[in-house]
Write an enzyme that holds these catalytic residues in place. Structure first.
Site, mmCIF file in Angstrom:
data_model
loop_
_atom_site.group_PDB
_atom_site.id
_atom_site.type_symbol
_atom_site.label_atom_id
_atom_site.label_comp_id
_atom_site.label_asym_id
_atom_site.label_seq_id
_atom_site.Cartn_x
_atom_site.Cartn_y
_atom_site.Cartn_z
ATOM 1 C CG ASP A 1 -1.787 -1.252 1.262
ATOM 2 O OD1 ASP A 1 -2.265 -1.694 0.210
ATOM 3 O OD2 ASP A 1 -1.923 -1.824 2.359
ATOM 4 C CE LYS B 1 3.695 -2.628 -4.621
ATOM 5 N NZ LYS B 1 3.074 -2.400 -3.318
ATOM 6 N N GLY C 1 -4.106 -4.992 -4.527
ATOM 7 C CA GLY C 1 -5.151 -4.143 -5.074
ATOM 8 C C GLY C 1 -4.525 -2.810 -5.399
ATOM 9 C CG HIS C 2 -1.473 -2.322 -7.656
ATOM 10 N ND1 HIS C 2 -0.463 -2.751 -8.478
ATOM 11 C CD2 HIS C 2 -1.138 -2.720 -6.424
ATOM 12 C CE1 HIS C 2 0.431 -3.390 -7.751
ATOM 13 N NE2 HIS C 2 0.050 -3.387 -6.500
ATOM 14 C CD GLN D 1 1.103 -8.977 -2.084
ATOM 15 O OE1 GLN D 1 1.965 -9.622 -2.648
ATOM 16 N NE2 GLN D 1 -0.126 -8.935 -2.534
HETATM 17 P P1 IMP Z 1 -2.375 -12.865 2.310
HETATM 18 O O1 IMP Z 1 -1.417 -12.342 1.293
HETATM 19 O O2 IMP Z 1 -3.814 -12.697 1.912
HETATM 20 O O3 IMP Z 1 -2.042 -14.268 2.738
HETATM 21 O O4 IMP Z 1 -2.214 -11.970 3.637
HETATM 22 C C1 IMP Z 1 -1.038 -12.003 4.427
HETATM 23 C C2 IMP Z 1 -0.728 -10.625 4.983
HETATM 24 O O5 IMP Z 1 -0.340 -9.764 3.909
HETATM 25 C C3 IMP Z 1 -1.893 -9.919 5.664
HETATM 26 O O6 IMP Z 1 -1.392 -9.120 6.707
HETATM 27 C C4 IMP Z 1 -2.450 -9.026 4.558
HETATM 28 O O7 IMP Z 1 -3.156 -7.933 5.085
HETATM 29 C C5 IMP Z 1 -1.173 -8.616 3.884
HETATM 30 N N1 IMP Z 1 -1.353 -8.233 2.465
HETATM 31 C C6 IMP Z 1 -1.522 -9.054 1.413
HETATM 32 N N2 IMP Z 1 -1.615 -8.361 0.282
HETATM 33 C C7 IMP Z 1 -1.485 -7.080 0.605
HETATM 34 C C8 IMP Z 1 -1.450 -5.855 -0.151
HETATM 35 O O8 IMP Z 1 -1.570 -5.822 -1.381
HETATM 36 N N3 IMP Z 1 -1.281 -4.721 0.581
HETATM 37 C C9 IMP Z 1 -1.118 -4.734 1.917
HETATM 38 N N4 IMP Z 1 -1.125 -5.823 2.645
HETATM 39 C C10 IMP Z 1 -1.300 -6.989 2.001
#
Ligand code: IMP
Length: 406
Positions: free
Chosen positions: A14, A17, A41-42, A210
């Site tokens: 977040d 990017k 989610g961009h 991420q």
């Molecule tokens: P997962 O990727 O859904 O398994 O989540 C694992 C961790 O990564 C959690 O804390 C999510 O909130 C975080 N996370 C996954 N994708 C994103 C992203 O695009 N932005 C911010 N946090 C993310």
């Protein structure tokens, strides 16, 4: 032979990017994603229009750019099809999107497992609930189903039956075959496809998903995602060697946020966190959850510079700090009297040292040159440059595409 440049997030995701990739993409021929799935989610803002991307790389706004989803990703077919429909409705040509035959597929049973695992965990991670972790588990356990399998119906049926069990597999096979029909024209030999473009001297930009601190190996484990988000992940996620990488550009938000559970040393718990959340619109793109907010963390930022072998940086959302009387930066960690480092994050008794800088109250969205910014804002940017030890290419000062200072 050209070299590919990488854009990575330096914090917990977040950082903004997507918007930066969109900006840089103008000068590239290919934008490729190397990891993650629809947990990303961009959001791209163009004038009045807001576009939420989950799978499709952020270069999509530029018609000349070829888009590539690499073998290190895990893709939910339903999400992808919906996203393609939404983009097509905006009049976009998506024949230029290619997906590696090595990319893995996220099925509904992965989503179910993800949710069940969260409930069962003593300390929930706060995943996005998109089945990302379980899909990567299957990949490593060698039971995953890849895009290559979509092209071979008989093997696909066998694999789905094995993974989903007899009860669910008939319906799942039917929808998957429907998706395969729709998507098969996008599937390519991912290694050959990218190599060909690098050999032709095309300009290739690799888009991280991420952020560094969510990397499965080097982030705040176990509160991380299940892929390698750091720049090195671009090599394994695309099937290219380290010598194919050119510049590594890091995106750093002017303060910190984190969504989901896990350690966050510079987190604020008072009205200042709420002010950052409101001014920065800090709610998850995928889940809508309010993000935890805090000051910039110089220890974590320097760690991210090392992990990524950073060449330069872009600072985002500087305007969100407008109106803070004083702005903090976490410059060190301690445990009792002993200095601590990033490896100690998550251990009991970690304390932070905070340096405070004067804030500014005048709006800065109209500025286009870093050198013209109000002195306090300029000093803050300079301080970040010192911390990172790499040149700062751009500072974003507003949400709109043009609100950038160089
Ligand atoms: P997962 O990727 O859904 O398994 O989540 C694992 C961790 O990564 C959690 O804390 C999510 O909130 C975080 N996370 C996954 N994708 C994103 C992203 O695009 N932005 C911010 N946090 C993310």
């Amino acid at each position: 032979m050209s070299k590919a440049d990488v854009i990575v997030g330096l914090q917990w995701g977040d950082e903004g990017k997507g918007r930066i990739v969109d900006l840089y993409a103008r000068d590239y021929d290919v934008v490729a994603r190397y990891g993650g799935g629809d947990n990303a989610g961009h959001t791209i803002v163009v004038g009045e229009r807001e576009l939420a991307l989950r799978i499709v790389p952020s270069g999509v706004m530029h018609r000349h750019v070829e888009l590539f989803v690499g073998g290190g990703t895990v893709v939910n077919l339903q999400t992808l099809v919906e996203e393609l429909d939404a983009l097509a409705a905006l009049g976009m040509d998506l024949t230029r999107l290619k997906i590696s035959d090595r990319a893995h597929i996220v099925f509904p049973y992965h989503v179910q497992r993800d949710k069940a695992a969260e409930v069962a965990r003593f300390d929930a991670i706060g995943t996005t609930g998109r089945g990302i972790g379980p899909a990567y588990v299957d990949r490593v356990a060698r039971t995953g189903i890849r895009f290559a399998d979509l092209l071979r119906t008989r093997e696909l049926a066998d694999k789905i039956r094995t993974n989903a069990g007899d009860g669910e597999s008939a319906d799942l096979l039917k929808t998957t075959i429907g998706h395969a029909e729709r998507l098969k024209a996008h599937v390519v030999d991912g290694v050959a496809w990218l190599q060909e473009r690098l050999t032709q001297g095309k300009r290739v930009l690799l888009e991280g998903a991420q952020g560094t601190l969510l990397d499965v190996g080097y982030g705040t484990y176990p509160f991380v995602t299940s892929s390698h988000t750091i720049a090195g992940g671009a090599c394994t996620g695309l099937g290219i060697g380290p010598s194919a990488i050119g510049r590594v550009i890091g995106v750093l938000k002017a303060y910190s946020t984190r969504v989901g559970a896990g350690p966050f040393p510079s987190e604020l718990h008072d009205h200042r966190a709420e002010q950052l959340r409101q001014q920065g619109g800090e709610y998850g793109t995928v889940t809508g959850r309010p993000r935890r907010c805090g000051w910039l963390d110089a220890v974590a930022a320097r760690y991210a510079v090392t992990l990524n072998g950073l060449s330069s940086a872009v600072i985002t959302k500087l305007d969100v700090l407008t109106g803070f009387e004083r702005i903090g930066i976490v410059t060190g960690y301690r445990r009792g009297r002993k200095p601590a480092g990033f490896a100690d994050v998550g251990e009991d008794g970690l304390e932070v040292e905070i340096e405070e800088l004067p804030g500014w109250s005048e709006p800065i969205r109209g500025y286009r040159r870093i050198a013209d910014l109000p002195k306090a804002a300029r000093d803050y940017v300079e301080r970040i440059g010192e911390i990172l030890g790499v040149p700062i290419e751009i500072v974003s000062v507003g949400r709109e595409r043009t609100q950038l200072a160089r």
